[in-house]
Design an enzyme around this catalytic site. Structure first.
Site, PDB file in Angstrom:
ATOM      1  N   ALA A  13       3.077  -0.836   4.855  1.00 22.22           N
ATOM      2  CA  ALA A  13       2.607  -0.841   6.242  1.00 22.22           C
ATOM      3  C   ALA A  13       2.114  -2.220   6.699  1.00 22.22           C
ATOM      4  O   ALA A  13       2.102  -2.510   7.901  1.00 22.22           O
ATOM      5  CB  ALA A  13       1.510   0.202   6.422  1.00 22.22           C
ATOM      6  N   HIS A  18      12.616  -2.901   2.085  1.00 23.43           N
ATOM      7  CA  HIS A  18      12.067  -1.596   2.469  1.00 23.43           C
ATOM      8  C   HIS A  18      13.011  -0.520   1.979  1.00 23.43           C
ATOM      9  O   HIS A  18      14.238  -0.662   2.124  1.00 23.43           O
ATOM     10  CB  HIS A  18      11.894  -1.480   3.989  1.00 23.43           C
ATOM     11  CG  HIS A  18      10.973  -2.516   4.523  1.00 23.43           C
ATOM     12  ND1 HIS A  18       9.611  -2.408   4.402  1.00 23.43           N
ATOM     13  CD2 HIS A  18      11.216  -3.692   5.123  1.00 23.43           C
ATOM     14  CE1 HIS A  18       9.048  -3.492   4.928  1.00 23.43           C
ATOM     15  NE2 HIS A  18       9.998  -4.285   5.367  1.00 23.43           N
ATOM     16  N   LEU A  19      12.449   0.531   1.430  1.00 22.28           N
ATOM     17  CA  LEU A  19      13.273   1.651   0.980  1.00 22.28           C
ATOM     18  C   LEU A  19      13.968   2.312   2.166  1.00 22.28           C
ATOM     19  O   LEU A  19      15.155   2.612   2.126  1.00 22.28           O
ATOM     20  CB  LEU A  19      12.388   2.677   0.258  1.00 22.28           C
ATOM     21  CG  LEU A  19      11.760   2.174  -1.051  1.00 22.28           C
ATOM     22  CD1 LEU A  19      10.430   2.851  -1.303  1.00 22.28           C
ATOM     23  CD2 LEU A  19      12.706   2.377  -2.204  1.00 22.28           C
ATOM     24  N   SER A  20      13.204   2.534   3.216  1.00 12.09           N
ATOM     25  CA  SER A  20      13.748   3.195   4.406  1.00 12.09           C
ATOM     26  C   SER A  20      14.300   2.153   5.374  1.00 12.09           C
ATOM     27  O   SER A  20      13.991   0.959   5.268  1.00 12.09           O
ATOM     28  CB  SER A  20      12.643   4.008   5.088  1.00 12.09           C
ATOM     29  OG  SER A  20      11.628   3.141   5.572  1.00 12.09           O
ATOM     30  N   GLU A  25      12.302  -9.728   1.609  1.00 14.56           N
ATOM     31  CA  GLU A  25      11.574  -8.514   2.004  1.00 14.56           C
ATOM     32  C   GLU A  25      12.458  -7.286   1.783  1.00 14.56           C
ATOM     33  O   GLU A  25      13.637  -7.311   2.131  1.00 14.56           O
ATOM     34  CB  GLU A  25      11.196  -8.635   3.490  1.00 14.56           C
ATOM     35  CG  GLU A  25      10.439  -7.425   4.012  1.00 14.56           C
ATOM     36  CD  GLU A  25       9.913  -7.666   5.428  1.00 14.56           C
ATOM     37  OE1 GLU A  25       9.324  -8.736   5.673  1.00 14.56           O
ATOM     38  OE2 GLU A  25      10.102  -6.780   6.283  1.00 14.56           O
ATOM     39  N   TYR A  64      11.624   8.352   1.287  1.00 19.07           N
ATOM     40  CA  TYR A  64      11.520   7.270   0.294  1.00 19.07           C
ATOM     41  C   TYR A  64      12.203   7.571  -1.043  1.00 19.07           C
ATOM     42  O   TYR A  64      12.219   6.716  -1.920  1.00 19.07           O
ATOM     43  CB  TYR A  64      10.041   6.942   0.052  1.00 19.07           C
ATOM     44  CG  TYR A  64       9.327   6.457   1.303  1.00 19.07           C
ATOM     45  CD1 TYR A  64       9.742   5.290   1.933  1.00 19.07           C
ATOM     46  CD2 TYR A  64       8.262   7.161   1.850  1.00 19.07           C
ATOM     47  CE1 TYR A  64       9.113   4.834   3.077  1.00 19.07           C
ATOM     48  CE2 TYR A  64       7.612   6.708   2.991  1.00 19.07           C
ATOM     49  CZ  TYR A  64       8.044   5.544   3.595  1.00 19.07           C
ATOM     50  OH  TYR A  64       7.420   5.092   4.725  1.00 19.07           O
ATOM     51  N   ARG A  78      13.318   4.166  12.588  1.00 19.80           N
ATOM     52  CA  ARG A  78      12.177   5.077  12.529  1.00 19.80           C
ATOM     53  C   ARG A  78      11.291   4.888  13.773  1.00 19.80           C
ATOM     54  O   ARG A  78      11.793   4.565  14.835  1.00 19.80           O
ATOM     55  CB  ARG A  78      11.411   4.834  11.220  1.00 19.80           C
ATOM     56  CG  ARG A  78      12.310   5.065   9.983  1.00 19.80           C
ATOM     57  CD  ARG A  78      11.553   4.834   8.702  1.00 19.80           C
ATOM     58  NE  ARG A  78      10.433   5.784   8.553  1.00 19.80           N
ATOM     59  CZ  ARG A  78       9.465   5.644   7.652  1.00 19.80           C
ATOM     60  NH1 ARG A  78       9.484   4.619   6.811  1.00 19.80           N
ATOM     61  NH2 ARG A  78       8.486   6.525   7.595  1.00 19.80           N
ATOM     62  N   ASP A 113       1.340 -15.536   6.634  1.00 23.72           N
ATOM     63  CA  ASP A 113       0.900 -16.916   6.379  1.00 23.72           C
ATOM     64  C   ASP A 113       0.977 -17.256   4.893  1.00 23.72           C
ATOM     65  O   ASP A 113       1.318 -18.382   4.526  1.00 23.72           O
ATOM     66  CB  ASP A 113      -0.533 -17.122   6.886  1.00 23.72           C
ATOM     67  CG  ASP A 113      -0.616 -17.194   8.404  1.00 23.72           C
ATOM     68  OD1 ASP A 113       0.448 -17.260   9.059  1.00 23.72           O
ATOM     69  OD2 ASP A 113      -1.744 -17.181   8.942  1.00 23.72           O
ATOM     70  N   ARG A 173       7.476   0.528  13.437  1.00 21.08           N
ATOM     71  CA  ARG A 173       8.005   0.053  12.148  1.00 21.08           C
ATOM     72  C   ARG A 173       9.138  -0.956  12.328  1.00 21.08           C
ATOM     73  O   ARG A 173       9.514  -1.656  11.384  1.00 21.08           O
ATOM     74  CB  ARG A 173       8.499   1.230  11.307  1.00 21.08           C
ATOM     75  CG  ARG A 173       7.402   2.132  10.836  1.00 21.08           C
ATOM     76  CD  ARG A 173       7.931   3.150   9.829  1.00 21.08           C
ATOM     77  NE  ARG A 173       7.074   4.315   9.816  1.00 21.08           N
ATOM     78  CZ  ARG A 173       5.952   4.423   9.094  1.00 21.08           C
ATOM     79  NH1 ARG A 173       5.577   3.452   8.311  1.00 21.08           N
ATOM     80  NH2 ARG A 173       5.226   5.521   9.148  1.00 21.08           N
ATOM     81  N   PRO A 178       0.794  -1.224   0.000  1.00 26.18           N
ATOM     82  CA  PRO A 178       0.000   0.000   0.000  1.00 26.18           C
ATOM     83  C   PRO A 178       0.829   1.277   0.000  1.00 26.18           C
ATOM     84  O   PRO A 178       1.873   1.353   0.640  1.00 26.18           O
ATOM     85  CB  PRO A 178      -0.812  -0.111   1.298  1.00 26.18           C
ATOM     86  CG  PRO A 178      -0.068  -1.068   2.150  1.00 26.18           C
ATOM     87  CD  PRO A 178       0.566  -2.038   1.197  1.00 26.18           C
ATOM     88  N   ASN A 179       0.329   2.226  -0.739  1.00 25.39           N
ATOM     89  CA  ASN A 179       0.860   3.594  -0.826  1.00 25.39           C
ATOM     90  C   ASN A 179       2.168   3.718  -1.606  1.00 25.39           C
ATOM     91  O   ASN A 179       2.670   4.825  -1.802  1.00 25.39           O
ATOM     92  CB  ASN A 179       1.017   4.221   0.579  1.00 25.39           C
ATOM     93  CG  ASN A 179      -0.301   4.283   1.308  1.00 25.39           C
ATOM     94  OD1 ASN A 179      -1.282   4.753   0.724  1.00 25.39           O
ATOM     95  ND2 ASN A 179      -0.363   3.791   2.529  1.00 25.39           N
ATOM     96  N   ASN A 198       7.876  -5.667  -0.995  1.00 24.30           N
ATOM     97  CA  ASN A 198       7.853  -4.560  -0.048  1.00 24.30           C
ATOM     98  C   ASN A 198       6.403  -4.468   0.425  1.00 24.30           C
ATOM     99  O   ASN A 198       5.557  -3.907  -0.281  1.00 24.30           O
ATOM    100  CB  ASN A 198       8.291  -3.252  -0.719  1.00 24.30           C
ATOM    101  CG  ASN A 198       8.291  -2.102   0.273  1.00 24.30           C
ATOM    102  OD1 ASN A 198       7.739  -2.214   1.364  1.00 24.30           O
ATOM    103  ND2 ASN A 198       8.904  -0.996  -0.105  1.00 24.30           N
ATOM    104  N   ARG A 226       5.394  10.931  -2.298  1.00 25.84           N
ATOM    105  CA  ARG A 226       5.260  10.576  -0.882  1.00 25.84           C
ATOM    106  C   ARG A 226       6.589  10.750  -0.135  1.00 25.84           C
ATOM    107  O   ARG A 226       7.557  10.042  -0.426  1.00 25.84           O
ATOM    108  CB  ARG A 226       4.829   9.103  -0.794  1.00 25.84           C
ATOM    109  CG  ARG A 226       4.653   8.575   0.594  1.00 25.84           C
ATOM    110  CD  ARG A 226       4.419   7.072   0.561  1.00 25.84           C
ATOM    111  NE  ARG A 226       4.236   6.571   1.901  1.00 25.84           N
ATOM    112  CZ  ARG A 226       4.329   5.292   2.239  1.00 25.84           C
ATOM    113  NH1 ARG A 226       4.596   4.379   1.315  1.00 25.84           N
ATOM    114  NH2 ARG A 226       4.161   4.917   3.481  1.00 25.84           N
ATOM    115  N   HIS A 280       3.990  -4.517   9.215  1.00 26.62           N
ATOM    116  CA  HIS A 280       3.909  -4.381  10.669  1.00 26.62           C
ATOM    117  C   HIS A 280       2.606  -4.912  11.251  1.00 26.62           C
ATOM    118  O   HIS A 280       2.427  -4.922  12.469  1.00 26.62           O
ATOM    119  CB  HIS A 280       4.079  -2.900  11.046  1.00 26.62           C
ATOM    120  CG  HIS A 280       5.118  -2.196  10.228  1.00 26.62           C
ATOM    121  ND1 HIS A 280       6.451  -2.574  10.229  1.00 26.62           N
ATOM    122  CD2 HIS A 280       5.033  -1.177   9.325  1.00 26.62           C
ATOM    123  CE1 HIS A 280       7.135  -1.795   9.391  1.00 26.62           C
ATOM    124  NE2 HIS A 280       6.289  -0.943   8.837  1.00 26.62           N
TER     125      HIS A 280
END
Ligand code: DQA
Length: 152
Positions: free
Chosen positions: A76, A99-101, A97, A22, A106, A86, A110, A9-10, A73, A17, A79
């Site tokens: 959200a 993540h950009l950040s 997995e 990011y 943070r 599953d 997160r 998402p997002n 990725n 954003r 978390h």
């Protein structure tokens, strides 16, 4: 070899954003880079983005038989989503997995990933480069498994 890159998402908002967190690149530009990186390595990369948890769960399940591995990725949902965890555990494909950040540097919420423990590994904090690093790692893992040099 076929790899699916999934974005949660997002992430369709990348470029607009929080560019300080990011980066300024759009998702399409980042994904073009990953596809090109895969092509140079002789690997077919497809990508997708979705905001809906259940759709991401379905897409992971549908990857079986079509892809050799997944880069995700989860945004959200990293978390919060037991369902995504599953799905990753259930599909029996190697998943990395991304993540950009740096999610560990943070907000406290997160720092917990429900999905990382069922992935081969997690790469975070390297911005868009993280996707290419994940692809290299996944290719190395898949080739090692093929030649019996590493665990499945
Ligand atoms: C993110 C980190 C998550 O905490 C956040 O919710 C995102 C993006 C990252 O790529 O850094 O949507 O997954």
């Amino acid at each position: 070899m076929r790899i699916l890159v999934m974005n949660g998402p997002n992430l369709q908002l990348l470029g607009v954003r929080e560019p300080g967190v990011y980066g300024a690149q759009t998702l399409a530009a980042i994904m073009d880079g990953v596809v090109a990186h895969g092509k140079a390595a002789g690997v077919a990369v497809e990508w997708a983005q979705g905001n809906i948890e259940g759709e991401l769960v379905s897409r992971i399940g549908a990857a079986l038989g079509k892809f050799d591995g997944i880069i995700i990725n989860p945004g959200a949902y990293t978390h919060t989503s037991v369902a995504l965890r599953d799905a990753i555990q259930g599909v029996a494909l190697p998943v990395v997995e991304v993540h950009l950040s740096n999610i560990h540097a943070r907000e406290n919420f997160r720092a917990t990933s429900l999905t990382a423990a069922v992935c081969v590994g997690q790469i975070c904090g390297f911005g868009a480069l993280g996707y290419n690093l994940a692809l290299d790692a996944l290719i190395a893992r898949l080739r090692a498994v093929k030649t019996g040099k590493d665990r499945a």
